[in-house]
Scaffold this active site. Structure first.
Site: not given
Lengths: 314, 286
Positions: A8, A35, A56, A81, A107, A165
């Site tokens: 990420r 994040s 979303e 999501f 993630h 992550r």
């Protein structure tokens, strides 16, 4: 010791660079820009960054509209999501019209860790793979992520990129070219082939080293692109090594293992074992602990390799 | 030319022409649906006056060059009313009118719901209810980034407002002050299972949009003068998106289709066709 970079982080950095190079690139996030690392882009190009709030479905639809207006939207949130909450929007608004939308989900998998099973997507690769027009990419490390993001931006059409992550070791060569749909051989071997994606490629390389001590020669083929699948490299592996172990930080149902099993069953059946999450949800714990708990350590791959080699010629 | 003045302020003669155009398009809808024997009659007839005003008076567009960058964009969020869009596109010259008779057939470029990959003039794929306004927002944001003066129009159904994503999109359009966006809600009060008010009440629609920061205009959706005036006011409104809440009659124009939920997704039968055409002031030569 190889460098450790979170995919990420590589994404956020690359996105910011791309923003500089191409003014058509726009970025959307759903309240997770810190994040997902899209915040790096947001700080540099606030007018081309849209925080869509915790919504979303609307975010994916808005991205499709931006694509229709000639932009190259990168949409980011957690994998659970992006794929779970907004699946039908991804299908109808992005994939069905072949919209130029890039869904970069962070993630992914169980190494999200402490947040638990609700936040650990173990089905996203399978779900995205089932959607027509969709390209599915799961990079192994930071440098490959950077190349994958650039390739996604250059490609015309919907792309799903699954990132993690935590920091992961660099296993791909700095000068290795990245081509969507092409796998890479990272270690040669003759007795079996590990076919891997994402962070499991590093685990397979470690397993191959262990197996060498046992006199078992394991090839490691890394497929950053799960769809379209690199059939050539798989056929070669099946014919030359005669046994396959797939490994992914994902359910064994429908992901890389499913894709490889489907392909080889039709084209070159050989003993095959799928290593992944065994049709279960995740659970809370530290990332390292979870990799052990779900059987995704090099030692688990060693065991799977012994098993397929034993089945050869039977 | 000054678009807002010439396109949105029109005389009674022009209104009469648009009304006649809408009548002809109703005839086309009925014939098209009769031929396909599949598709949505009620919601196509309720929306056609608005579609007529957009395509034949208000919107800048170029049928000879569907991708002309300067065009205004139309999103048919209530995608099942595709026949209303198709007859307008055919009438405008995007494709031959004969193509209408292939609606919903294998090999036709006229899909059951709008498909941007197949039909010239269709901007995005719609039909899965609740997703169109988000796409319209995205287009409006993209056009604004480019400094374009083009506007985006999105036509929704009132039953469609039951989808939560519509309100995510309404919130976002208000938040981003998308004054180049105009939503039109075809409030025909009926959905497949019956009255919207009974299935899942969405009223008061105007208050809901107002609460999300929209400029709200409430009109009779079959009053051509009111439609054109409202679209003109929408273009003048600055700093917020506009929604035109249009009160309509499902199946409008064909007396025995009007206000009947049962005609939501039913095409006119062989027996109904001549009667329907008669209602629309058209002789039937079958």
């Amino acid at each position: 010791m190889s460098t450790m970079i979170a995919t990420r982080d590589a994404y956020g950095q690359t996105l910011a660079e791309l923003g500089e190079e191409n003014s058509s690139i726009v970025v959307l996030d759903a309240d997770l820009s810190g994040s997902t690392k899209t915040s790096t882009f947001a700080k540099k190009f606030p007018e081309r960054f849209f925080n869509m709030g915790i919504a979303e479905a609307n975010m994916v639809g808005t991205a499709a509209g931006l694509a229709a207006a000639g932009k190259i939207p990168f949409v980011s949130t957690f994998a659970i999501f992006a794929v779970g909450r907004a699946w039908e929007q991804v299908r109808q608004s992005a994939a069905y019209p072949k919209a130029n939308v890039k869904i970069v989900a962070t993630h992914g998998g169980i190494t999200v860790g402490e947040d638990g099973g609700s936040h650990q997507s173990v089905e996203d690769i399978a779900i995205m793979r089932a959607v027509p027009n969709m390209t599915v990419i799961v990079p192994a490390d930071g440098p490959e992520t950077a190349k994958a993001i650039r390739a996604a931006a250059a490609y015309k059409g919907p792309v799903y990129v699954r990132l993690g992550r935590n920091k992961v070791p660099t296993v791909t060569a700095a000068d290795a070219p990245f081509e969507i749909g092409k796998g890479v051989q990272l270690a040669d071997g003759t007795d079996l082939t590990f076919v891997t994606t994402g962070l499991m490629t590093a685990q397979a390389l470690a397993a191959a080293e262990t197996l060498k001590g046992e006199g078992i020669s394991a090839r490691v083929v890394h497929l950053a692109t799960v769809k379209p699948l690199d059939g050539d490299i798989l056929l070669k592996a099946a014919r030359e090594t005669g046994a396959i172990v797939t490994a992914e930080e994902h359910s064994i149902v429908g992901g890389l293992g499913g894709a490889v099993a489907e392909f080889l069953a039709e084209n070159s059946p050989v003993p095959l074992k799928r290593v992944g999450i065994n049709d279960r949800f995740g659970t809370s714990g530290k990332a390292e602990e979870l990799l052990k708990y779900f059987g995704l350590m090099p030692i688990d791959l060693v065991e799977a390799a012994r098993g397929v080699v034993a089945r050869k010629g039977k | 030319m000054t678009i807002s003045m010439e396109r949105n302020i029109v005389d009674s003669e022009k209104i009469a022409q648009l009304q006649e155009k809408a009548r002809q398009l109703r005839v086309d809808i009925v014939k098209t649906l009769h031929k396909s024997q599949s598709g949505h009659t009620g919601g196509s007839l309720s929306a056609i006056d608005m579609v007529t005003a957009l395509y034949f008076q208000v919107m800048k567009h170029n049928p000879a060059d569907p991708a002309w960058p300067g065009r205004d964009r139309f999103v048919l969020c209530k995608g099942h009313a595709a026949p209303a869009l198709y007859v307008a596109l055919a009438e405008a010259g995007y494709f031959p009118k004969e193509d209408l008779m292939t609606l919903r057939r294998l090999g036709s470029h006229l899909q059951g719901h709008p498909d941007s990959k197949q039909t010239p003039g269709v901007e995005v794929c719609t039909g899965s209810l609740g997703q169109g306004l988000s796409m319209a927002n995205g287009m409006a944001l993209g056009l604004r980034l480019d400094g374009s003066s083009s506007r985006v129009y999105a036509l929704l159904g009132d039953g469609e407002l039951q989808e939560g994503q519509v309100w995510e999109a309404a919130m976002a359009a208000g938040h981003y002050k998308l004054d180049n966006l105009c939503a039109l809600v075809d409030v025909n009060r009926l959905q497949i299972d019956g009255e919207v008010a009974k299935v899942m009440a969405v009223e008061p629609v105007t208050d809901k949009f107002r609460a999300f920061g929209w400029n709200v205009i409430d009109i009779d959706g079959h009053d051509m003068g009111a439609i054109v005036t409202a679209l003109g006011q929408a273009a003048e409104a600055k700093g917020k998106p506009t929604v035109i809440v249009a009160r309509t009659v499902k199946g409008k124009g064909v007396s025995f289709f009007e206000n009947k939920a049962s005609y939501h997704g039913v095409a006119p039968s062989d027996e109904e066709l001549p009667k329907a055409l008669e209602c629309l002031g058209e002789q039937c030569y079958l």
